[in-house]
Design a protein around this motif. Structure first.
Motif, short mmCIF file in Angstrom:
data_model
loop_
_atom_site.label_atom_id
_atom_site.label_comp_id
_atom_site.label_asym_id
_atom_site.label_seq_id
_atom_site.Cartn_x
_atom_site.Cartn_y
_atom_site.Cartn_z
N CYS A 42 10.65 0.60 -4.19
CA CYS A 42 11.04 2.01 -4.15
C CYS A 42 12.47 2.25 -4.59
CB CYS A 42 10.76 2.63 -2.79
SG CYS A 42 8.98 2.69 -2.41
N MET A 43 13.09 1.26 -5.26
CA MET A 43 14.45 1.44 -5.80
C MET A 43 14.45 2.61 -6.76
SD MET A 43 16.82 -0.77 -4.97
CE MET A 43 16.90 -2.23 -3.99
N GLY A 44 15.44 3.46 -6.64
CA GLY A 44 15.54 4.63 -7.49
C GLY A 44 14.77 5.82 -6.97
N PHE A 45 14.01 5.64 -5.89
CA PHE A 45 13.23 6.73 -5.31
C PHE A 45 13.57 6.97 -3.84
CE2 PHE A 45 10.28 5.16 -8.64
CZ PHE A 45 10.22 6.31 -9.41
N HIS A 46 13.61 5.91 -3.05
CA HIS A 46 13.80 6.03 -1.60
C HIS A 46 14.82 5.00 -1.11
CE1 HIS A 46 10.29 8.64 -1.41
NE2 HIS A 46 9.65 7.76 -2.16
N GLU A 47 15.32 5.21 0.09
CA GLU A 47 16.30 4.31 0.68
C GLU A 47 15.69 2.97 1.12
OE1 GLU A 47 19.69 4.76 0.98
OE2 GLU A 47 19.30 6.48 -0.31
N GLU A 48 14.37 2.98 1.40
CA GLU A 48 13.70 1.75 1.82
C GLU A 48 12.30 1.73 1.22
OE1 GLU A 48 12.73 1.49 6.00
OE2 GLU A 48 12.48 3.65 6.14
N CYS A 51 6.15 1.27 1.71
CA CYS A 51 5.06 0.52 2.35
C CYS A 51 5.50 0.04 3.73
CB CYS A 51 4.61 -0.65 1.48
SG CYS A 51 5.93 -1.82 1.08
N ALA A 52 6.73 -0.43 3.82
CA ALA A 52 7.26 -0.90 5.10
C ALA A 52 7.52 0.26 6.05
CB ALA A 52 8.54 -1.70 4.88
N ALA A 53 7.93 1.40 5.50
CA ALA A 53 8.25 2.55 6.33
C ALA A 53 7.01 3.11 7.02
CB ALA A 53 8.92 3.63 5.50
N VAL A 54 5.85 3.03 6.38
CA VAL A 54 4.64 3.62 6.95
C VAL A 54 3.71 2.59 7.60
CG1 VAL A 54 4.68 5.55 5.36
CG2 VAL A 54 3.33 3.53 4.80
N CYS A 55 4.01 1.32 7.48
CA CYS A 55 3.13 0.28 8.03
C CYS A 55 3.14 0.35 9.56
CB CYS A 55 3.58 -1.09 7.57
SG CYS A 55 2.48 -2.40 8.14
N PRO A 56 1.96 0.57 10.17
CA PRO A 56 1.92 0.72 11.63
C PRO A 56 2.09 -0.59 12.40
CG PRO A 56 -0.29 0.84 10.75
CD PRO A 56 0.65 0.77 9.56
N VAL A 57 1.94 -1.72 11.73
CA VAL A 57 2.02 -3.00 12.46
C VAL A 57 3.12 -3.92 11.93
CG1 VAL A 57 -0.37 -2.99 13.22
CG2 VAL A 57 0.19 -3.97 11.01
N ASP A 58 4.01 -3.38 11.11
CA ASP A 58 5.13 -4.16 10.60
C ASP A 58 4.67 -5.46 9.94
OD1 ASP A 58 7.83 -4.39 10.06
OD2 ASP A 58 8.23 -5.52 11.90
#
Length: 83
Positions: A42-48, A51-58
């Motif tokens: 997500c470089m150029g779009f988001h800070e992180e 996929c990791a930001a929305v993953c419910p189980v890390d």
């Protein structure tokens, strides 16, 4: 090409030739995988990475076989999403 600006036959930064309109076979139907050829973390779009930001189980874990620099990720992002 889904979600990118790529059209027709393209040569990816790694030299691989692909048809941007061709449907890609999934790596697995049972487990989620991130396709390293398409992932910009997500470089150029988001800070992180989203996929990791929305993953419910890390469960997003780094793949030591596909480590890329920020510069390489941004170059891939510019390749797939030119302004």
């Amino acid at each position: 090409s889904d979600g990118t600006s790529l059209e027709g036959n393209v040569v990816l930064p790694d030299g691989k030739e692909v048809d941007a309109g061709e449907v890609q076979e999934p790596i697995s139907d049972e487990v989620y995988y991130i396709a390293p050829d398409k992932c910009t973390e997500c470089m150029g779009f988001h800070e992180e990475p989203q996929c990791a930001a929305v993953c419910p189980v890390d469960c997003c874990v780094p793949d030591d076989d596909h480590v890329e620099t920020e510069e390489a990720l941004l170059a891939k992002q510019r390749f797939m999403h030119p302004e």
